[in-house]
Structures are given as C-alpha cells and as structure tokens.
Design a protein around this motif. Structure first.
Motif, PDB file in Angstrom:
ATOM      1  N   ALA A   1       0.087   5.306   0.678  1.00 28.88           N
ATOM      2  CA  ALA A   1      -0.850   6.387   0.970  1.00 28.88           C
ATOM      3  C   ALA A   1      -0.221   7.714   0.573  1.00 28.88           C
ATOM      4  CB  ALA A   1      -1.194   6.389   2.452  1.00 28.88           C
TER       5      ALA A   1
ATOM      6  N   SER B   1       0.839  -1.193   0.000  1.00 31.77           N
ATOM      7  CA  SER B   1       0.000   0.000   0.000  1.00 31.77           C
ATOM      8  C   SER B   1       0.873   1.240   0.000  1.00 31.77           C
ATOM      9  CB  SER B   1      -0.897   0.034   1.236  1.00 31.77           C
ATOM     10  OG  SER B   1      -1.756  -1.079   1.280  1.00 31.77           O
TER      11      SER B   1
ATOM     12  N   LYS C   1      -9.430   7.035  -0.533  1.00 32.05           N
ATOM     13  CA  LYS C   1      -8.413   6.874   0.507  1.00 32.05           C
ATOM     14  C   LYS C   1      -7.055   7.436   0.081  1.00 32.05           C
ATOM     15  CE  LYS C   1     -10.483   2.717   2.516  1.00 32.05           C
ATOM     16  NZ  LYS C   1     -10.263   1.297   2.882  1.00 32.05           N
ATOM     17  N   ASN C   2      -6.977   7.972  -1.149  1.00 32.85           N
ATOM     18  CA  ASN C   2      -5.689   8.468  -1.669  1.00 32.85           C
ATOM     19  C   ASN C   2      -4.592   7.416  -1.533  1.00 32.85           C
ATOM     20  OD1 ASN C   2      -6.826  10.883  -2.374  1.00 32.85           O
ATOM     21  ND2 ASN C   2      -5.434  12.148  -1.168  1.00 32.85           N
ATOM     22  N   THR C   3      -4.924   6.200  -1.882  1.00 32.10           N
ATOM     23  CA  THR C   3      -4.005   5.089  -1.694  1.00 32.10           C
ATOM     24  C   THR C   3      -3.903   4.272  -2.973  1.00 32.10           C
ATOM     25  OG1 THR C   3      -4.503   4.977   0.673  1.00 32.10           O
ATOM     26  CG2 THR C   3      -3.517   3.028  -0.333  1.00 32.10           C
TER      27      THR C   3
ATOM     28  N   ASP D   1      -7.439   3.619  -4.745  1.00 26.83           N
ATOM     29  CA  ASP D   1      -8.682   3.996  -4.094  1.00 26.83           C
ATOM     30  C   ASP D   1      -8.636   5.510  -3.932  1.00 26.83           C
ATOM     31  OD1 ASP D   1     -10.721   4.616  -2.281  1.00 26.83           O
ATOM     32  OD2 ASP D   1     -10.548   2.689  -1.259  1.00 26.83           O
TER      33      ASP D   1
END
Length: 123
Positions: free
Chosen positions: A22, A20, A75-77, A72
């Motif tokens: 972010a 992940s 979620k800025n991810t 996403d």
C-alpha cells in the motif's frame, strides 16, 4: 512515498501467495512500483515492475510465467501474485517506488522502500 508491505508467509512448494504493498504520500500514477527480493547471502534481485500510468509490466527471468504484478489505483496498492512457488523463491520481498514512469530493473534507482516481508517455501 510511504510503502507498507504485507502478505508473506510459509508455503509448500507449488503453492501460492499474494503480496500487497500500500502506497501513500504521492500520486499513485506518477510513480513506478517494483518488487525485489533478497535471499540469505544474496544480492537484492529484481522481480517485477509496473509503470504508473500505462501499467507496463516486466518480470525477472526466474519468475516470469509464475508471478504476476498488478495494481489497484483506487486503493493505491500494488500486488504480487506468486504461483508455482519453489524453494529458491525463499527470500525477503521488498516493495519499492521511484518517481517517473520509466521502469527500471536496478534497485539503486528506487527511492522509496517498504519494510520487507518474508516468504519461505518449503520443499
């Protein structure tokens, strides 16, 4: 843009991991996000990118068909799902971002980098 990478670890060959990344500090849809990796004694290698607005994806030849990049927006991810891992996938994986919506494979054009996360695949 600040990037925070997570999700690395140790896995057996054939296993899976999800990385992940972010992002913060800039409108998520205005940047292109990418994953690169660098193994010991090797140059930084392109893994995948996803463009900010249309979500166009591209993969390096060594991971195509096994890895999937996604994002996403809420979620800025951005994620990197890695399946069918091989020992040669062992590397430090980096998330990177560049302004603009044109995807690029060269690490030199990416302006922002996460701290890297280690992925180790045992045989």
């Amino acid at each position: 843009v600040q990037l925070q990478t997570s999700g690395g670890g140790l896995v057996q060959a054939g296993g899976s991991l999800r990385l992940s990344c972010a992002a913060s500090g800039r409108t998520f849809n205005s940047v292109t996000l990418a994953w690169f990796r660098q193994g010991p004694g090797r140059e930084r290698e392109f893994v995948s990118f996803i463009t900010g607005n249309s979500g166009i994806t591209t993969y390096g030849a060594s991971v195509k068909g096994r890895f999937t990049i996604s994002k996403d927006n809420a979620k800025n991810t951005v994620y990197l799902q890695m399946n069918g891992l091989k020992p040669e996938d062992t590397a430090t994986y980096y998330c990177a971002a560049k302004r603009g919506l044109l995807g690029e494979r060269s690490p030199a054009v990416y302006e922002y980098w996460g701290q890297g996360t280690q992925v180790t695949v045992s045989s």
